[in-house]
Design a protein around this motif. Structure first.
Motif, PDB file in Angstrom:
ATOM      1  N   ARG A 152       0.826  -1.209   0.000  1.00 28.70           N
ATOM      2  CA  ARG A 152       0.000   0.000   0.000  1.00 28.70           C
ATOM      3  C   ARG A 152       0.858   1.255   0.000  1.00 28.70           C
ATOM      4  NH1 ARG A 152      -3.387  -2.894   3.289  1.00 28.70           N
ATOM      5  NH2 ARG A 152      -2.388  -1.906   5.074  1.00 28.70           N
ATOM      6  N   GLU A 158       0.368   4.128  -2.632  1.00 29.95           N
ATOM      7  CA  GLU A 158       0.038   5.470  -2.127  1.00 29.95           C
ATOM      8  C   GLU A 158       1.064   6.484  -2.629  1.00 29.95           C
ATOM      9  OE1 GLU A 158      -2.278   6.645   0.293  1.00 29.95           O
ATOM     10  OE2 GLU A 158      -3.312   4.760   0.757  1.00 29.95           O
ATOM     11  N   CYS A 160       0.603   7.217  -6.359  1.00 28.60           N
ATOM     12  CA  CYS A 160      -0.565   8.037  -6.694  1.00 28.60           C
ATOM     13  C   CYS A 160      -0.500   9.426  -6.052  1.00 28.60           C
ATOM     14  CB  CYS A 160      -1.850   7.325  -6.280  1.00 28.60           C
ATOM     15  SG  CYS A 160      -2.182   5.866  -7.279  1.00 28.60           S
ATOM     16  N   ARG A 161      -0.228   9.462  -4.734  1.00 32.40           N
ATOM     17  CA  ARG A 161      -0.321  10.748  -4.039  1.00 32.40           C
ATOM     18  C   ARG A 161       0.898  11.637  -4.274  1.00 32.40           C
ATOM     19  NH1 ARG A 161      -4.731  10.571  -0.408  1.00 32.40           N
ATOM     20  NH2 ARG A 161      -5.268   8.442   0.235  1.00 32.40           N
ATOM     21  N   THR A 191      -5.514   0.862  -9.740  1.00 31.86           N
ATOM     22  CA  THR A 191      -4.739   1.364  -8.596  1.00 31.86           C
ATOM     23  C   THR A 191      -5.524   2.472  -7.900  1.00 31.86           C
ATOM     24  OG1 THR A 191      -2.860   1.130 -10.112  1.00 31.86           O
ATOM     25  CG2 THR A 191      -2.406   2.041  -7.923  1.00 31.86           C
ATOM     26  N   TRP A 192      -5.981   3.416  -8.714  1.00 30.34           N
ATOM     27  CA  TRP A 192      -6.747   4.539  -8.167  1.00 30.34           C
ATOM     28  C   TRP A 192      -8.007   4.021  -7.487  1.00 30.34           C
ATOM     29  CZ3 TRP A 192      -4.233   9.053  -8.244  1.00 30.34           C
ATOM     30  CH2 TRP A 192      -3.225   9.238  -9.200  1.00 30.34           C
ATOM     31  N   LEU A 201      -7.389   2.405  -4.088  1.00 29.16           N
ATOM     32  CA  LEU A 201      -7.082   3.357  -3.015  1.00 29.16           C
ATOM     33  C   LEU A 201      -8.243   4.313  -2.759  1.00 29.16           C
ATOM     34  CD1 LEU A 201      -3.373   4.296  -3.884  1.00 29.16           C
ATOM     35  CD2 LEU A 201      -4.184   2.634  -2.197  1.00 29.16           C
ATOM     36  N   GLY A 202      -9.306   4.193  -3.568  1.00 29.24           N
ATOM     37  CA  GLY A 202     -10.448   5.089  -3.422  1.00 29.24           C
ATOM     38  C   GLY A 202     -10.126   6.509  -3.856  1.00 29.24           C
ATOM     39  N   LEU A 203      -9.220   6.629  -4.823  1.00 28.04           N
ATOM     40  CA  LEU A 203      -8.828   7.959  -5.302  1.00 28.04           C
ATOM     41  C   LEU A 203      -9.310   8.163  -6.734  1.00 28.04           C
ATOM     42  CD1 LEU A 203      -5.076   7.896  -4.131  1.00 28.04           C
ATOM     43  CD2 LEU A 203      -6.985   9.069  -2.999  1.00 28.04           C
ATOM     44  N   THR A 204      -9.405   9.423  -7.137  1.00 26.15           N
ATOM     45  CA  THR A 204      -9.777   9.727  -8.523  1.00 26.15           C
ATOM     46  C   THR A 204      -8.504  10.077  -9.279  1.00 26.15           C
ATOM     47  OG1 THR A 204     -11.660  10.793  -7.511  1.00 26.15           O
ATOM     48  CG2 THR A 204     -11.426  11.033  -9.901  1.00 26.15           C
ATOM     49  N   PRO A 205      -8.268   9.434 -10.443  1.00 31.04           N
ATOM     50  CA  PRO A 205      -7.062   9.785 -11.196  1.00 31.04           C
ATOM     51  C   PRO A 205      -7.116  11.248 -11.626  1.00 31.04           C
ATOM     52  CG  PRO A 205      -8.408   8.172 -12.390  1.00 31.04           C
ATOM     53  CD  PRO A 205      -9.070   8.411 -11.076  1.00 31.04           C
ATOM     54  N   PRO A 206      -5.991  11.958 -11.627  1.00 32.20           N
ATOM     55  CA  PRO A 206      -5.997  13.360 -12.044  1.00 32.20           C
ATOM     56  C   PRO A 206      -6.396  13.460 -13.513  1.00 32.20           C
ATOM     57  CG  PRO A 206      -3.739  12.553 -11.776  1.00 32.20           C
ATOM     58  CD  PRO A 206      -4.649  11.473 -11.294  1.00 32.20           C
TER      59      PRO A 206
END
Ligand code: ADP
Length: 334
Positions: free
Chosen positions: A262, A266, A269-270, A320-321, A324-329
């Motif tokens: 993770r 992380e 992505c971040r 991947t996004w 992680l519960g993220l939105t890709p840019p």
């Protein structure tokens, strides 16, 4: 800091060796490698000669050491264990080789990490069962040839691609170990539960199997952690509820990703907007060695479609996004 004495590592190793299969019939999965190896060993036994040198390649925890022990057991031969990082001088290796008995199996773990001069000595030993020991220095140095008993080398590596071709070519057979399916891990778990005297339900085994990164070592470790939970907070039985609760405590997520996995995702992505980012940069950010990230975390992430390797670096994939519960840019490569 590392615990010294009977530390975590020693406890882990003891627990592990108690669960090792002793022969090929007990060894779960890897049907292709198993059949290939069976032939190599049966033929050697028929000829009454030591088996050809064997290389096992694959991520940690998939059974390379276990197979090395099985090779020795099936040949009825003693096993000598060493590892690449322990062999830093040609002399270290010469000492090991010259003390082998006829037919003995020499296991070298992490064989890709041996020092170059030792590697060169090993080529000769593997091929001709002979080494030249250099005595003295400079113009007065002489090479004294030393005959070796016929032995079988079993090498293990997490990175077959890193082995120099002359070394790779001297193995008569290379077994490529792949991640285990959840069903195979259930088999591993049932066997281990029996040996440990743990009551394990089908759902419990499935839950642990699904979250073990395709790796028997991890499955066995999680089984022991879930057993702890069941004994302290549950009914003593390893069922789905115990598995879910314990794996939450140990921060193993739904897909079996652990902290390092993770951390890598992380960071990717971040910190780096989904990449591409070079392996060494990524490793620095997660505070690990590049080799650890590459050989321990990445193979599973790549297989799961959670990480992409490109010539320009590591990249996040749509999954991947999502994981992680993220939105890709917007405007990212994917
Ligand atoms: P490696 O050398 O590839 O890192 P090991 O051979 O040390 O892996 O295996 C790690 C643990 O997983 C051992 O305890 C072993 O008993 C178990 N294990 C590995 N492969 C299998 C298998 N095919 N069936 C049952 N147990 C296995």
């Amino acid at each position: 800091p590392r615990v010294v004495g009977v530390g975590a590592d020693a406890v882990e190793r003891a627990a592990e060796s108690a669960l090792r299969p002793h022969d090929l019939t007990e060894f779960v999965g890897q049907t292709v490698v198993r059949e290939q190896l069976q032939l190599v060993l049966a033929a050697a036994r028929k000829r009454g000669a030591p088996a050809d040198h064997v290389l096992f390649s694959g991520p940690p925890g998939l059974g390379k050491t276990t197979l090395a022990m099985i090779v020795a057991a099936e040949m009825g031969a003693p096993l000598r264990q060493s590892s690449g990082p322990a062999i830093q001088h040609a002399g270290d290796l010469a000492a090991v080789l010259s003390s082998l008995d006829e037919g003995e199996v020499l296991f070298i773990d992490e064989v890709h990490r041996m020092a170059r001069p030792a590697e060169e000595l090993l080529y000769m030993a593997m091929e001709d069962f002979r080494v030249d020991v250099i005595v003295g220095k400079g113009p007065g140095a002489t090479a004294i040839p030393l005959e070796l008993p016929r032995f079988t080398l079993v090498g293990a590596t997490t990175r077959a691609g890193l082995l120099p071709a002359p070394l790779r070519d001297r193995f008569g057979f290379t077994g490529f170990l792949d991640f285990y399916t959840p069903a195979e891990l259930v088999q591993v778990l049932r066997r281990s539960a029996l040996l440990l005297g743990v009551q394990l339900t089908v759902e419990g085994a499935e839950e642990i199997g699904r979250r073990s990164r395709g790796t028997p070592r991890i499955a066995n470790r999680l089984l022991r952690r879930v057993r702890d939970w069941a004994q302290v907070r549950g009914s003593g039985i390893v069922d789905r509820r115990a598995a879910r609760a314990a794996l939450e405590v140990y921060e193993v997520d739904e897909r079996g990703l652990d902290r390092l996995d993770r951390a890598v995702l992380e960071a990717l992505c971040r910190r780096f907007g989904g990449g591409p980012v070079g392996l060494s940069t990524l490793a620095v950010v997660v505070g690990e060695e590049a080799e650890t990230v590459e050989t321990v975390a990445e193979p599973f992430l790549v297989r799961e479609g959670l990480l992409g390797r490109t010539p320009r670096g590591r990249v996040a994939l749509p999954e991947t996004w999502a994981h992680l519960g993220l939105t890709p840019p917007r405007g990212s490569a994917w």
